[in-house]
Design a protein around this motif. Structure first.
Motif, PDB file in Angstrom:
ATOM      1  N   TYR B  33      -8.583  22.942 -19.004  1.00 36.82           N
ATOM      2  CA  TYR B  33      -8.411  24.239 -18.354  1.00 36.82           C
ATOM      3  C   TYR B  33      -7.506  24.075 -17.142  1.00 36.82           C
ATOM      4  O   TYR B  33      -7.538  23.047 -16.464  1.00 36.82           O
ATOM      5  N   ARG B  95      -8.825  20.946 -15.042  1.00 30.31           N
ATOM      6  CA  ARG B  95     -10.218  20.585 -15.319  1.00 30.31           C
ATOM      7  C   ARG B  95     -10.372  20.132 -16.742  1.00 30.31           C
ATOM      8  O   ARG B  95      -9.852  20.751 -17.668  1.00 30.31           O
ATOM      9  N   SER B  98     -15.540  20.989 -21.039  1.00 35.90           N
ATOM     10  CA  SER B  98     -16.946  20.981 -20.659  1.00 35.90           C
ATOM     11  C   SER B  98     -17.737  20.027 -21.537  1.00 35.90           C
ATOM     12  O   SER B  98     -17.514  19.930 -22.735  1.00 35.90           O
ATOM     13  N   THR B  99     -18.666  19.332 -20.884  1.00 36.68           N
ATOM     14  CA  THR B  99     -19.655  18.537 -21.606  1.00 36.68           C
ATOM     15  C   THR B  99     -21.001  18.772 -20.943  1.00 36.68           C
ATOM     16  O   THR B  99     -21.064  18.943 -19.737  1.00 36.68           O
ATOM     17  N   GLN B 100     -22.045  18.805 -21.722  1.00 37.36           N
ATOM     18  CA  GLN B 100     -23.364  19.057 -21.169  1.00 37.36           C
ATOM     19  C   GLN B 100     -23.693  17.993 -20.135  1.00 37.36           C
ATOM     20  O   GLN B 100     -23.693  16.797 -20.426  1.00 37.36           O
ATOM     21  N   GLY B 101     -23.946  18.416 -18.913  1.00 37.49           N
ATOM     22  CA  GLY B 101     -24.266  17.470 -17.852  1.00 37.49           C
ATOM     23  C   GLY B 101     -23.054  16.830 -17.211  1.00 37.49           C
ATOM     24  O   GLY B 101     -23.174  16.075 -16.257  1.00 37.49           O
ATOM     25  N   GLY B 102     -21.869  17.117 -17.728  1.00 46.86           N
ATOM     26  CA  GLY B 102     -20.663  16.554 -17.140  1.00 46.86           C
ATOM     27  C   GLY B 102     -20.278  17.284 -15.874  1.00 46.86           C
ATOM     28  O   GLY B 102     -20.770  18.365 -15.586  1.00 46.86           O
ATOM     29  N   SER B 103     -19.394  16.695 -15.108  1.00 46.74           N
ATOM     30  CA  SER B 103     -19.082  17.302 -13.820  1.00 46.74           C
ATOM     31  C   SER B 103     -17.975  18.326 -13.918  1.00 46.74           C
ATOM     32  O   SER B 103     -17.990  19.311 -13.201  1.00 46.74           O
ATOM     33  N   GLU B 104     -17.019  18.059 -14.774  1.00 46.34           N
ATOM     34  CA  GLU B 104     -15.866  18.959 -14.877  1.00 46.34           C
ATOM     35  C   GLU B 104     -15.274  19.247 -13.496  1.00 46.34           C
ATOM     36  O   GLU B 104     -15.074  20.391 -13.104  1.00 46.34           O
ATOM     37  N   LYS B 105     -15.016  18.190 -12.770  1.00 45.00           N
ATOM     38  CA  LYS B 105     -14.425  18.359 -11.444  1.00 45.00           C
ATOM     39  C   LYS B 105     -13.035  18.938 -11.567  1.00 45.00           C
ATOM     40  O   LYS B 105     -12.340  18.782 -12.563  1.00 45.00           O
ATOM     41  N   LEU B 106     -12.608  19.612 -10.526  1.00 45.09           N
ATOM     42  CA  LEU B 106     -11.242  20.115 -10.441  1.00 45.09           C
ATOM     43  C   LEU B 106     -10.363  19.073  -9.766  1.00 45.09           C
ATOM     44  O   LEU B 106     -10.747  18.467  -8.768  1.00 45.09           O
TER      45      LEU B 106
END
Lengths: 114, 118
Positions: B33, B95, B98-106
């Motif tokens: 993203y 970014r 998405s992953t469950q529990g992942g941070s997906e930091k910018l």
């Protein structure tokens, strides 16, 4: 419209002192973040938090830093012994669910370490 | 690691004119993203527009639109009919998916300071 809030807006502290920066994420959001921006530089990721534990942290986030979600609404960043180089704008952000991409930022706390 | 580059430290535009802010990024991921955030003098980060990499259609939000070139890893922001209130720092951000529990930091670029001249 719900917003992320942060307190205080400004904080001045002496080197070596502990500071706690507070954030209230948007209600029902599940993912929480802290970023910082040193004056004139880009925004840097510090830490992410999900399900009451840290999911990722950056190299900046050393043992002097800690995060906590003490009561289900607040999300705090603690710096145990501040250094001059910790002077920065600290942003809290939250995200609703794993399926929603946007992080919503708070207005920031400007920290000055003397 | 992903990197984001904004090659224009400063840009200026006349009120009512159009301006384009550049952003390139480096990644080995195929799904991700991209975002443009605005930071006015008040310093709060405000989302301007976002783009999902799997969508070929360029995102549009009123006067703001993007030119997303996936192969070139380019994500420019076009502001049409510029207004005085558009004056701000603009940050491009990346970014991971998405992953469950992942941070997906910018991951942010260094920003472009936009000045709007009356």
């Amino acid at each position: 419209e719900p917003e992320v809030t942060q307190t205080p807006s400004h904080q001045v502290t002496q080197m070596g002192q502990e500071v706690i920066l507070r954030c209230v994420p948007i209600s029902n959001h599940l993912y929480f973040y802290w970023y910082r921006q040193i004056l004139g530089q880009k925004v840097e990721f510090l830490v992410s938090f999900y399900n009451n534990e840290i999911s990722e942290k950056s190299e900046i986030f050393d043992d002097q830093f800690s995060v906590e979600r003490p009561d289900g609404s607040n999300f705090t960043l603690k710096i145990r012994s501040t250094k001059l180089e910790d002077s920065a704008m600290y942003f809290c952000a939250s995200r609703p669910t794993v399926y929603q991409e946007t992080q919503y930022f708070g207005p920031g706390t400007r920290l000055l370490v003397l | 690691a992903q990197t984001v580059t904004q090659s224009q430290p400063e840009m200026s535009v006349q009120e009512a004119e159009t301006v384009t802010l550049s952003c390139t990024y480096d990644t080995s991921e195929s799904d991700y993203y991209l975002f443009w955030y605005k930071q006015p003098p008040s310093r709060q980060m405000i989302l301007v527009i976002r783009q999902e990499a799997y969508k070929q259609q360029n995102a549009t939000e009123n006067r703001f639109s993007v030119n997303f070139q996936k192969a070139a890893k380019s994500f420019s922001l076009k502001i049409s009919d510029s207004q005085l209130g558009d004056a701000a720092m603009y940050f491009c951000a990346y970014r991971s998916p998405s992953t469950q529990g992942g941070s997906e930091k910018l991951v942010f670029g260094k920003g472009t300071k936009l000045t709007v001249n009356p």
